[in-house]
Enzyme design. Structure first.
Site, short mmCIF file in Angstrom:
data_model
loop_
_atom_site.label_atom_id
_atom_site.label_comp_id
_atom_site.label_asym_id
_atom_site.label_seq_id
_atom_site.Cartn_x
_atom_site.Cartn_y
_atom_site.Cartn_z
N PHE A 201 0.86 -1.18 0.00
CA PHE A 201 0.00 0.00 0.00
C PHE A 201 0.89 1.23 0.00
O PHE A 201 1.67 1.45 0.92
CB PHE A 201 -0.94 0.04 1.22
CG PHE A 201 -1.97 1.13 1.09
CD1 PHE A 201 -3.21 0.87 0.55
CD2 PHE A 201 -1.67 2.44 1.47
CE1 PHE A 201 -4.14 1.89 0.39
CE2 PHE A 201 -2.60 3.46 1.32
CZ PHE A 201 -3.84 3.18 0.77
N ASP B 2 9.39 2.89 1.63
CA ASP B 2 8.20 3.65 1.99
C ASP B 2 8.01 3.50 3.49
O ASP B 2 7.51 2.48 3.98
CB ASP B 2 6.98 3.13 1.22
CG ASP B 2 5.71 3.90 1.58
OD1 ASP B 2 5.72 4.61 2.60
OD2 ASP B 2 4.71 3.77 0.85
N LYS C 205 2.49 10.89 7.36
CA LYS C 205 1.69 10.57 8.56
C LYS C 205 2.12 11.30 9.83
O LYS C 205 1.78 12.45 10.03
CB LYS C 205 1.71 9.05 8.75
CG LYS C 205 0.92 8.32 7.65
CD LYS C 205 0.49 6.96 8.09
CE LYS C 205 -0.14 6.15 6.98
NZ LYS C 205 -1.58 6.24 6.91
#
Ligand SMILES: Cc1ncc(COP(=O)(O)O)c(C=O)c1O
Length: 478
Positions: A150, A235, A264
């Site tokens: 993801f 990532d 985030k």
């Protein structure tokens, strides 16, 4: 006259679900109401949420991982207020700002093998930048990514998404993107050897399902990238900033990626921000002359509020020693769940590092329990986990989520600030709910029957998307 936000919220609070049904995503309101998650939260403090009745909830989602330092941390709030009070020029565009320079310097202090930072407004935008930078720097088109990956939902990042549920109906996606199995070095070598591949992008721990790499996988992948002249992109949008007990999860395996992506938690939970950390030579290929000084960028990136939120977040992570805390508290919880798995046959495995933990359920051995499991899973793959998530929430006020479509894993991604008392709260509530799931005559399986009939009804009325049914409430984004 100014806008009184508090008064506005108080006046219109009663309408929140109607407003969303009318003007925003109606299906999300259906999901919340179907599983009883419609609680009208009023306040968020640290790792806790408070609903309209003042009930306290322990949030193990932390806004899909953005609240590593907890909600409304005073240091972030003070930094943001100070920016507003300072009347900074902000986003002059034909200028460079101090705060972005200092945040870049501080971030690179955590990844000293890298030299440059590109700021974005979100995780997906950091991924988009990484794709463009890798192609420009290597003059190659291909990007290799992993199954179950993801990396976001914009077109470039969606083209690297290893879950067909997210990709369906949105094609055509970006060309020259190739999926390989996670943990499969032979597949990676074949992909790198057969075509010109600019970059291999990987989450050091996959967020969907909390999948930990096998020993030697990331090191092997890194060496293969070196062998074939391919950039290695980590990532760390979910795993970074201390989440796994190190500043970067890559550090657990001694990897020094060519690009590190962050987002985030860097926002402090207040102002969206993302970052690509990379080598100077990569930057020099992208921004290679004055005419290309703004060849990639975006209007709001490097805005002062986002930069201040990032700086304040790093300060809190260091001053509260949250990286060590994440490692220690994570170890305790992992141990407790391992103990639980010895007592409860429905727990198939427990995985994690720091405060990124997955508890995976699986088909039990006992015939009666096995039959009930099968019934539920036939109605909808992954439905069993709702039998844990819903009572955890309703009976114990612990907010969790399933780690992906059709997944049997519940993910814990709490704030790194959780206390010993919170760990007790987690251990006791999971123990109670899981123990009750082993009694086919108990309340949990009564809920199971309701979920099956809801699923069947929802399918027939198309209230919920027929492919996902209640699993729609699973790890929707993070
Ligand atoms: C590993 C990873 N990469 C990228 C993203 C996309 O980030 P954003 O939602 O900020 O676009 C996410 C979001 O969950 C993520 O977990």
């Amino acid at each position: 006259m100014g806008l009184d936000i508090k008064e506005l919220i108080a006046e219109r609070e009663i309408e929140r679900y109607r407003l969303h049904s009318s003007y925003l995503n109606e299906q999300m309101v259906h999901v919340l109401k179907t599983i009883g998650f419609d609680r009208r939260y009023q306040r968020g403090v640290g790792q806790y949420l408070y609903d309209e009745r003042g009930e306290k909830y322990l949030d193990l989602l932390s806004g899909w991982g953005v609240f590593a330092i907890g909600r409304n941390h005073p240091t972030v709030r003070e930094a943001l207020k100070a920016v507003l009070d300072s009347e900074l020029p902000n986003l002059v565009q034909m200028d460079v700002s101090v705060l972005s320079g200092v945040l870049a310097e501080r971030l690179l202090g955590f990844a000293p093998h890298l030299d440059k930072v590109f700021f974005s407004n979100s995780g997906a935008e950091a991924v988009e930048a990484a794709i463009k930078f890798a192609r420009t720097a290597t003059r190659r088109p291909g990007i290799v990514y992993c199954s179950h990956a993801f990396h976001g939902l914009t077109y470039g990042s969606l083209s690297l998404n290893g879950d067909p549920n997210f990709r369906a109906d949105f094609g055509p996606l970006l060309p020259e993107c190739f999926e390989i199995a996670f943990n499969d070095l032979a597949a990676l070598e074949q992909a790198l050897a057969s075509r010109p591949i600019a970059a291999f992008i990987v989450e050091p721990i996959q967020g969907k399902g909390v999948i930990i790499p096998n020993d030697g996988y990331l090191q092997g992948a890194f060496e293969l990238c070196r062998k074939y002249g391919t950039l290695f992109i980590a990532d760390e949008i979910q795993t970074g900033l201390g989440r796994t007990g190190r500043f970067l999860a890559s550090e657990h395996w001694g990897i020094e990626p060519d690009m590190v992506l962050l987002a985030k938690s860097l926002s402090g939970g207040h102002v969206p921000v993302g970052a690509v950390l990379t080598h100077k030579w990569v930057f020099d290929k992208v921004f290679n002359c004055m005419a290309r000084a703004v060849v990639h960028g975006s209007t709001f990136s490097k805005n002062d509020l986002a930069m201040a939120a990032g700086l304040a977040t790093l300060q809190v992570i260091e001053s509260e020693r949250l990286i060590d805390k994440s490692a220690q508290v994570g170890k305790r919880l992992l141990h407790s769940f391992e103990e639980m798995s010895r007592r409860h046959e429905l727990i198939k495995s427990v995985r994690g590092k720091g405060l990124m933990i997955g508890v995976e359920f699986g088909s039990p051995r006992s015939p009666k329990l096995r039959a009930s499991w099968k019934l539920l899973e036939t109605a909808s793959n992954g439905l069993f986990c709702q039998l844990i998530v819903i009572p955890l929430f309703n009976d114990h006020r612990v907010l969790t989520q399933v780690a992906g479509h059709g997944s049997h894993t519940i993910k814990l991604l709490p704030s790194l600030t959780i206390s010993d008392e919170d760990c007790g709260w987690i251990e006791q509530s999971f123990e109670a709910v899981i123990a009750s799931a082993h009694r086919t005559t108990g309340a949990v399986w009564k809920l199971g029957k309701t979920l099956i009939s809801n699923t069947v009804r929802a399918r027939s009325t198309h209230q919920l998307h027929d492919r996902g049914s209640l699993a729609l409430a699973d790890g929707i984004i993070e």
